[in-house]
Write a protein that holds these residues in place. Structure first.
Motif, PDB file in Angstrom:
ATOM      1  N   ILE A  67      -6.486  32.615  -2.383  1.00 17.63           N
ATOM      2  CA  ILE A  67      -6.734  32.552  -3.817  1.00 17.63           C
ATOM      3  C   ILE A  67      -5.865  31.446  -4.394  1.00 17.63           C
ATOM      4  N   VAL A  68      -6.515  30.478  -5.019  1.00 15.43           N
ATOM      5  CA  VAL A  68      -5.796  29.347  -5.616  1.00 15.43           C
ATOM      6  C   VAL A  68      -5.751  29.561  -7.117  1.00 15.43           C
ATOM      7  N   LEU A  69      -4.570  29.776  -7.639  1.00  5.90           N
ATOM      8  CA  LEU A  69      -4.415  30.034  -9.066  1.00  5.90           C
ATOM      9  C   LEU A  69      -4.392  28.758  -9.889  1.00  5.90           C
ATOM     10  N   ARG A  70      -3.846  27.698  -9.319  1.00  5.96           N
ATOM     11  CA  ARG A  70      -3.840  26.410 -10.006  1.00  5.96           C
ATOM     12  C   ARG A  70      -3.725  25.323  -8.954  1.00  5.96           C
ATOM     13  N   ASP A  71      -4.217  24.167  -9.303  1.00  6.41           N
ATOM     14  CA  ASP A  71      -4.126  23.045  -8.383  1.00  6.41           C
ATOM     15  C   ASP A  71      -3.326  21.952  -9.069  1.00  6.41           C
ATOM     16  N   PRO A  72      -2.132  21.661  -8.564  1.00 12.69           N
ATOM     17  CA  PRO A  72      -1.270  20.695  -9.242  1.00 12.69           C
ATOM     18  C   PRO A  72      -1.757  19.249  -9.154  1.00 12.69           C
ATOM     19  N   VAL A  73      -2.721  18.975  -8.294  1.00 15.12           N
ATOM     20  CA  VAL A  73      -3.227  17.608  -8.158  1.00 15.12           C
ATOM     21  C   VAL A  73      -4.501  17.486  -9.002  1.00 15.12           C
ATOM     22  N   ARG A  74      -4.412  16.721 -10.076  1.00 18.55           N
ATOM     23  CA  ARG A  74      -5.545  16.557 -10.987  1.00 18.55           C
ATOM     24  C   ARG A  74      -6.616  15.655 -10.372  1.00 18.55           C
ATOM     25  N   LYS A  75      -7.847  15.884 -10.772  1.00 21.11           N
ATOM     26  CA  LYS A  75      -8.972  15.082 -10.289  1.00 21.11           C
ATOM     27  C   LYS A  75      -8.759  13.597 -10.610  1.00 21.11           C
ATOM     28  N   GLU A  76      -8.211  13.314 -11.782  1.00 22.23           N
ATOM     29  CA  GLU A  76      -7.974  11.922 -12.179  1.00 22.23           C
ATOM     30  C   GLU A  76      -6.963  11.249 -11.254  1.00 22.23           C
ATOM     31  N   HIS A  77      -5.958  12.010 -10.838  1.00 19.95           N
ATOM     32  CA  HIS A  77      -4.955  11.461  -9.919  1.00 19.95           C
ATOM     33  C   HIS A  77      -5.601  11.142  -8.570  1.00 19.95           C
ATOM     34  N   ILE A  78      -6.444  12.039  -8.091  1.00 22.50           N
ATOM     35  CA  ILE A  78      -7.141  11.790  -6.823  1.00 22.50           C
ATOM     36  C   ILE A  78      -8.007  10.552  -6.953  1.00 22.50           C
ATOM     37  N   ARG A  79      -8.703  10.425  -8.053  1.00 25.09           N
ATOM     38  CA  ARG A  79      -9.564   9.254  -8.262  1.00 25.09           C
ATOM     39  C   ARG A  79      -8.745   7.963  -8.265  1.00 25.09           C
ATOM     40  N   ASP A  80      -7.591   7.971  -8.919  1.00 27.07           N
ATOM     41  CA  ASP A  80      -6.717   6.791  -8.934  1.00 27.07           C
ATOM     42  C   ASP A  80      -6.226   6.449  -7.531  1.00 27.07           C
ATOM     43  N   VAL A  81      -5.811   7.451  -6.787  1.00 26.54           N
ATOM     44  CA  VAL A  81      -5.324   7.241  -5.418  1.00 26.54           C
ATOM     45  C   VAL A  81      -6.435   6.670  -4.544  1.00 26.54           C
ATOM     46  N   VAL A  82      -7.632   7.208  -4.687  1.00 33.34           N
ATOM     47  CA  VAL A  82      -8.763   6.729  -3.878  1.00 33.34           C
ATOM     48  C   VAL A  82      -9.117   5.287  -4.244  1.00 33.34           C
ATOM     49  N   THR A  83      -9.126   4.973  -5.515  1.00 33.93           N
ATOM     50  CA  THR A  83      -9.428   3.596  -5.936  1.00 33.93           C
ATOM     51  C   THR A  83      -8.409   2.623  -5.345  1.00 33.93           C
ATOM     52  N   LYS A  84      -7.142   2.987  -5.399  1.00 29.76           N
ATOM     53  CA  LYS A  84      -6.093   2.141  -4.802  1.00 29.76           C
ATOM     54  C   LYS A  84      -6.259   2.051  -3.289  1.00 29.76           C
ATOM     55  N   ALA A  85      -6.679   3.144  -2.666  1.00 31.46           N
ATOM     56  CA  ALA A  85      -6.897   3.142  -1.210  1.00 31.46           C
ATOM     57  C   ALA A  85      -8.049   2.204  -0.846  1.00 31.46           C
ATOM     58  N   VAL A  86      -9.122   2.239  -1.608  1.00 30.83           N
ATOM     59  CA  VAL A  86     -10.258   1.339  -1.350  1.00 30.83           C
ATOM     60  C   VAL A  86      -9.787  -0.108  -1.421  1.00 30.83           C
ATOM     61  N   LEU A  87      -9.072  -0.443  -2.472  1.00 34.78           N
ATOM     62  CA  LEU A  87      -8.594  -1.823  -2.637  1.00 34.78           C
ATOM     63  C   LEU A  87      -7.637  -2.218  -1.512  1.00 34.78           C
ATOM     64  N   HIS A  88      -6.753  -1.298  -1.138  1.00 36.90           N
ATOM     65  CA  HIS A  88      -5.789  -1.576  -0.069  1.00 36.90           C
ATOM     66  C   HIS A  88      -6.501  -1.833   1.264  1.00 36.90           C
ATOM     67  N   ILE A  89      -7.439  -0.988   1.600  1.00 34.91           N
ATOM     68  CA  ILE A  89      -8.150  -1.140   2.883  1.00 34.91           C
ATOM     69  C   ILE A  89      -9.008  -2.395   2.882  1.00 34.91           C
ATOM     70  N   MET A  90      -9.621  -2.706   1.754  1.00 33.29           N
ATOM     71  CA  MET A  90     -10.423  -3.930   1.676  1.00 33.29           C
ATOM     72  C   MET A  90      -9.563  -5.170   1.842  1.00 33.29           C
ATOM     73  N   GLN A  91      -8.337  -5.128   1.334  1.00 32.68           N
ATOM     74  CA  GLN A  91      -7.429  -6.278   1.443  1.00 32.68           C
ATOM     75  C   GLN A  91      -6.723  -6.323   2.801  1.00 32.68           C
ATOM     76  N   ASN A  92      -6.715  -5.210   3.506  1.00 38.32           N
ATOM     77  CA  ASN A  92      -6.014  -5.109   4.794  1.00 38.32           C
ATOM     78  C   ASN A  92      -6.894  -4.475   5.859  1.00 38.32           C
ATOM     79  N   PRO A  93      -8.074  -5.040   6.122  1.00 39.61           N
ATOM     80  CA  PRO A  93      -8.959  -4.417   7.124  1.00 39.61           C
ATOM     81  C   PRO A  93      -8.378  -4.532   8.521  1.00 39.61           C
ATOM     82  N   LYS A  94      -8.728  -3.573   9.361  1.00 44.86           N
ATOM     83  CA  LYS A  94      -8.321  -3.682  10.773  1.00 44.86           C
ATOM     84  C   LYS A  94      -9.111  -4.817  11.396  1.00 44.86           C
ATOM     85  N   THR A  95      -8.479  -5.537  12.265  1.00 40.58           N
ATOM     86  CA  THR A  95      -9.190  -6.654  12.912  1.00 40.58           C
ATOM     87  C   THR A  95      -9.595  -6.316  14.304  1.00 40.58           C
TER      88      THR A  95
END
Length: 95
Positions: A67-95
């Motif tokens: 039972i999860v009473l509250r989730d301390p990680v907001r959806k907006e925070h996840i979205r920001d982290v994912v957007t930064k992750a996309v940009l990071h991976i695009m700028q640093n692709p594995k070769t």
């Protein structure tokens, strides 16, 4: 001499314990890639984004029936982290 704890751990099934942020990050990746015009990104890069984003967030492990009473990680925070992750991976692709 075998301890009771060793026996319990030997037979315990941990396969259904999940980081609750995994499904939230997957959904955010889909939204971010579509919004950023990268819906056809290669699977390997998407997996890198997933792992990178999860590593930027606190783990929120739960098992079925938890039972999860509250989730301390907001959806907006996840979205920001994912957007930064996309940009990071695009700028640093594995070769």
């Amino acid at each position: 001499m075998t301890h009771r704890t060793d026996e319990v751990l030997k037979h315990a099934d941990f396969s259904d314990i999940r980081n609750r942020n995994e499904s939230r990050v997957r959904a955010a990746i889909g939204e971010a890639l579509a919004d950023m015009g990268h819906a056809n990104m290669p699977e390997e890069m998407v997996r890198d984004i997933f792992a990178y984003a999860l590593n930027q967030l606190p783990a929120r492990y739960a098992q079925p029936g938890t039972i999860v009473l509250r989730d301390p990680v907001r959806k907006e925070h996840i979205r920001d982290v994912v957007t930064k992750a996309v940009l990071h991976i695009m700028q640093n692709p594995k070769t």
